[in-house]
Write an enzyme that holds these catalytic residues in place. Structure first.
Site, PDB file in Angstrom:
ATOM      1  N   GLY A 106     -59.800  29.122 -16.883  1.00  0.00           N
ATOM      2  CA  GLY A 106     -60.673  30.164 -16.337  1.00  0.00           C
ATOM      3  C   GLY A 106     -62.116  29.737 -16.174  1.00  0.00           C
TER       4      GLY A 106
ATOM      5  CG  LEU B 269     -51.159  27.175 -11.519  1.00  0.00           C
ATOM      6  CD1 LEU B 269     -50.603  26.434 -12.727  1.00  0.00           C
ATOM      7  CD2 LEU B 269     -51.603  26.176 -10.453  1.00  0.00           C
TER       8      LEU B 269
ATOM      9  CG  ASN C  71     -56.401  29.278  -3.692  1.00  0.00           C
ATOM     10  OD1 ASN C  71     -56.474  29.461  -4.906  1.00  0.00           O
ATOM     11  ND2 ASN C  71     -55.815  28.215  -3.178  1.00  0.00           N
TER      12      ASN C  71
ATOM     13  CG  HIS D 105     -56.373  23.212  -3.165  1.00  0.00           C
ATOM     14  ND1 HIS D 105     -55.195  23.425  -3.871  1.00  0.00           N
ATOM     15  CD2 HIS D 105     -56.323  21.935  -2.727  1.00  0.00           C
ATOM     16  CE1 HIS D 105     -54.475  22.316  -3.837  1.00  0.00           C
ATOM     17  NE2 HIS D 105     -55.131  21.397  -3.151  1.00  0.00           N
TER      18      HIS D 105
ATOM     19  CG  ASP E 211     -52.832  25.066  -1.269  1.00  0.00           C
ATOM     20  OD1 ASP E 211     -53.449  26.040  -1.755  1.00  0.00           O
ATOM     21  OD2 ASP E 211     -52.343  24.165  -1.960  1.00  0.00           O
TER      22      ASP E 211
END
Ligand code: GRF
Length: 197
Positions: free
Chosen positions: A13, A91, A108, A110, A151
């Site tokens: 986190g 995940l 998101n 990445h 993604d």
């Protein structure tokens, strides 16, 4: 009323913390209304408790029927009435029903320069191992909109890091994580400012 953020996390986190810190330092004008954790033993939950941020654990593995997981996640999110949903080291794949319900509201982060090293199997250290194995000179992090293709949603912003010849997957991960902590709050700030203007 301040914009409402919900954060989903599966790990330590630290990206979640970067959002908390940016709010606490008045860099982002918003409220994190809930953390949704994918397991009950992750560091992100401790960070939520420290800040009195409500949290729920929605563990996909604990549902026999995948549709029940989808409903649990969807209902929880609807209850939160978020302006923005942030996947910060989350995940699980986000179900289509959730993406449809919150169209253009889910982002998101990445740890690579997408579209490179994204998609199935590219998570955690695996991303950085592949980058080093390919002898790349640079990598970085990406914040993108979440769509049904894992993604592959439109890129919002990226930060690059240079790879030295002594870098290992671990040192590269830590270099990139530092950039993630700069990029994610910045993107959230920009999105929310556009939302209210
Ligand atoms: C980060 O590298 C994030 O990009 C990736 O997982 C890592 C999570 O870190 N998806 P943390 O849980 O935010 O510390």
């Amino acid at each position: 009323m301040k914009p409402r953020i919900v954060v989903l996390a599966s790990g330590s986190g630290s990206n979640f913390q970067s959002i908390i810190d940016a709010i606490n330092h008045n860099q982002i004008d918003a409220k994190i209304v809930r953390l949704i954790a994918s397991r009950n033993d992750i560091g992100a939950i401790k960070r939520a408790s420290n800040e009195n941020i409500p949290f729920s654990v929605i563990n996909r593995q604990s549902y026999q029927d995948p549709e029940e997981f989808v409903s649990a996640l969807l209902n929880e999110l609807i209850q939160c009435a978020p302006d923005l949903i942030v996947l910060a080291g989350y995940l699980n794949q986000i179900p289509d029903k959730v993406i449809k319900q919150f169209k253009n509201r889910i982002i998101n982060i990445h740890p690579s320069l997408l579209p490179l090293y994204g998609g199935k199997g590219f998570y955690g250290l695996k991303v950085h191992q592949a980058v080093i194995a390919d002898k790349k000179k640079e990598s970085g992090c990406t914040v993108h909109w979440v769509t049904s293709n894992y993604d592959e949603g439109p890129v919002i912003a990226q930060l690059k890091v240079q790879i030295d010849k002594n870098d290992t997957p671990e040192t590269l991960a830590s270099k990139i994580l530092k950039q993630e902590h700069l990029l994610l709050p910045k993107v959230i700030k920009d999105i929310l400012e556009k939302l209210i203007s």
